[in-house]
Design a protein around this motif. Structure first.
Motif, PDB file in Angstrom:
ATOM      1  N   ARG A 169      -8.633   3.043   3.421  1.00 41.36           N
ATOM      2  CA  ARG A 169      -9.258   3.587   2.214  1.00 41.36           C
ATOM      3  C   ARG A 169      -9.576   2.495   1.192  1.00 41.36           C
ATOM      4  N   GLN A 170      -8.902   1.335   1.289  1.00 41.75           N
ATOM      5  CA  GLN A 170      -9.145   0.252   0.334  1.00 41.75           C
ATOM      6  C   GLN A 170     -10.540  -0.346   0.492  1.00 41.75           C
ATOM      7  N   GLU A 215      -4.020   4.177   4.279  1.00 43.79           N
ATOM      8  CA  GLU A 215      -4.164   3.632   2.926  1.00 43.79           C
ATOM      9  C   GLU A 215      -4.964   2.332   2.929  1.00 43.79           C
ATOM     10  N   LEU A 230       0.798  -1.218   0.000  1.00 42.16           N
ATOM     11  CA  LEU A 230       0.000   0.000   0.000  1.00 42.16           C
ATOM     12  C   LEU A 230       0.830   1.267   0.000  1.00 42.16           C
ATOM     13  N   ALA A 289       0.353   5.737   8.380  1.00 48.78           N
ATOM     14  CA  ALA A 289       0.154   5.997   6.950  1.00 48.78           C
ATOM     15  C   ALA A 289      -0.344   4.738   6.244  1.00 48.78           C
ATOM     16  N   ILE A 290       0.224   3.590   6.596  1.00 44.56           N
ATOM     17  CA  ILE A 290      -0.234   2.332   6.014  1.00 44.56           C
ATOM     18  C   ILE A 290      -1.669   2.054   6.449  1.00 44.56           C
ATOM     19  N   VAL A 340       4.057   8.689  -0.187  1.00 47.24           N
ATOM     20  CA  VAL A 340       3.429   8.494   1.110  1.00 47.24           C
ATOM     21  C   VAL A 340       4.165   9.273   2.196  1.00 47.24           C
ATOM     22  N   ARG A 395      -6.684  12.596   1.571  1.00 48.03           N
ATOM     23  CA  ARG A 395      -6.512  11.543   0.558  1.00 48.03           C
ATOM     24  C   ARG A 395      -7.801  11.348  -0.241  1.00 48.03           C
TER      25      ARG A 395
END
Length: 194
Positions: A34-35, A31, A8, A27-28, A13, A73
């Protein structure tokens, strides 16, 4: 398929994560969340440890910096979608305005495919068949199958809200009838071309 945290991470990033003061794990998490909007799965992908994963995931989601990062994002994604929408509409307009004469030379012979406009090469032509009869008079028959522009127009109009989802108004029926007549006329002209 199992996602890993490294799957991701994208090159920038670090920039957006630093802007919102996020750690690499956070941060991971952003992301991954958001998936598919599953906070527990995002927590696992990010590599956070703890007994009560749901409580930890909700605690992360309630942090202001993570909320701000998610919002930023999502806005980036929305802006990208708007740019793509404009590009799709331009491409659709080119497909609907494309003229069959663009692929023929002034002597009504087909031009080489490399000379066709991009819209014909990458969208309108479904298939091209070339048949030749060997013999004294070599005759080459070119058969071009074109995508159904009427169906494409109908789908586009429905997507843009110009047609109702199931019930078509009288004006819509008139418009579709005119488009069908134009398509039939174009098909007849295509059959006349050698």
């Amino acid at each position: 398929m199992s996602m890993q945290g490294s799957d991701l991470v994208i090159p920038d990033v670090a920039l957006w994560a630093m802007r919102h003061r996020l750690t690499r794990q956070q941060a991971i998490f952003v992301e991954a969340y958001r998936q598919d909007f599953d906070p527990v799965k995002a927590l696992r992908i990010a590599g956070f440890a703890g007994r009560d994963k749901k409580a930890l995931a909700m605690k992360l989601l309630n942090q202001r910096n993570i909320q701000a990062a998610l919002k930023a994002r999502n806005e980036e994604l929305h802006c990208h979608a708007e740019e793509m929408r404009e590009e799709v509409l331009r491409w659709a307009a080119q497909m609907l305005k494309a003229d069959l004469n663009d692929i023929f030379d002034p002597h009504d012979r087909p031009r080489p495919v490399a000379e066709w406009p991009v819209v014909w090469r990458k969208g309108l032509v479904r298939s091209v068949q070339v048949q030749s009869n060997p013999g004294k008079s070599t005759k080459v028959v070119l058969q071009i199958k074109i995508r159904d522009r009427l169906r494409f127009l109908e789908l586009l109009m429905r997507h843009l809200g110009m047609l109702g989802p199931r019930i078509k108004r009288k004006e819509d029926k008139k418009l579709l009838a005119a488009a069908r007549a134009a398509q039939k006329n174009a098909d007849r002209m295509a059959l006349r071309k050698p």
